[in-house]
Design an enzyme around this catalytic site. Sequence first.
Site, PDB file in Angstrom:
ATOM      1  N   ASP A  12      30.766  56.817  31.570  1.00 14.73           N
ATOM      2  CA  ASP A  12      31.141  55.621  30.835  1.00 14.73           C
ATOM      3  C   ASP A  12      32.490  55.906  30.169  1.00 14.73           C
ATOM      4  O   ASP A  12      32.924  57.060  30.109  1.00 14.73           O
ATOM      5  CB  ASP A  12      30.058  55.315  29.803  1.00 14.73           C
ATOM      6  CG  ASP A  12      30.430  54.170  28.891  1.00 14.73           C
ATOM      7  OD1 ASP A  12      30.807  53.103  29.398  1.00 14.73           O
ATOM      8  OD2 ASP A  12      30.343  54.350  27.662  1.00 14.73           O
ATOM      9  N   ASP A  14      34.246  53.955  26.886  1.00 13.18           N
ATOM     10  CA  ASP A  14      34.237  53.890  25.421  1.00 13.18           C
ATOM     11  C   ASP A  14      33.024  54.616  24.850  1.00 13.18           C
ATOM     12  O   ASP A  14      31.884  54.335  25.236  1.00 13.18           O
ATOM     13  CB  ASP A  14      34.188  52.433  24.950  1.00 13.18           C
ATOM     14  CG  ASP A  14      35.395  51.634  25.376  1.00 13.18           C
ATOM     15  OD1 ASP A  14      36.251  51.359  24.532  1.00 13.18           O
ATOM     16  OD2 ASP A  14      35.483  51.291  26.577  1.00 13.18           O
ATOM     17  N   ASP A 171      26.658  56.666  26.522  1.00 14.58           N
ATOM     18  CA  ASP A 171      26.271  56.718  25.113  1.00 14.58           C
ATOM     19  C   ASP A 171      25.420  55.535  24.673  1.00 14.58           C
ATOM     20  O   ASP A 171      25.041  55.462  23.504  1.00 14.58           O
ATOM     21  CB  ASP A 171      27.519  56.797  24.221  1.00 14.58           C
ATOM     22  CG  ASP A 171      28.356  55.530  24.280  1.00 14.58           C
ATOM     23  OD1 ASP A 171      28.641  55.065  25.402  1.00 14.58           O
ATOM     24  OD2 ASP A 171      28.728  55.011  23.218  1.00 14.58           O
TER      25      ASP A 171
END
Length: 222
Positions: A12, A14, A171
């Site tokens: 991922d 960000d 995250d």
Amino acid sequence: MTSIPFDIVGFDLDGTLLDTSGDLAAAVNYAIATDGRPPFAVDAIRPFVGKGAKVMLERALSASGGYDEALLARMLPILLDYYEQNLAIHSVPYPGLMAAIEGLEKAGVKLAICTNKAERFTIPLLHQIGLFERFASVVGGDTLGVAKPDPAPIHEMVKRAGGGRTIFLGDTINDIAGARNAGIPSVAVSFGFLDGAVETLGADAVIDHFDELLPLLQNWPG
């Protein structure tokens, strides 16, 4: 170096590869200032991040006095336009990332990105940070018209990177559920834009720092 049993390591963007909270906070604060609202500190905005710009703005507006759909519709393009012009003022790779990337490359592993961030932001940001050329494929939230946790973007990331055994780092629940839906293992990073305990994401493993990534993968079962 002990071999790594994966052909591709996907990330991922960000909250996983890059701490973009400073620039996202600046964009939120710029937008809400048009309604006379005071700015948030960066730490206060981090919990708003992770599910797209619209949700981030909704959360910020809710926390600063509420909103209606008309206000949201007016502010969202203001936020996006400002952010597009200020992508990499404060954004930085997380500690240990560059060493981890170099280690993975030396081990012959391809790197890839699947993010829910739109391509209009993702591609320029990676170029401005100086990371774009390190990745064999980059799939954005609007590349296919569907986003994680739908497995299609992750499958496309793997396909564009040449295929092979893949593991995915993220995250948020969109990342971990997306990997699960795509049938690949996942690693959650505890330093990202979490909106709860990292253990609740249900990843196959958790790392607290990128220094832990290579040893984890080198010792991955099977």
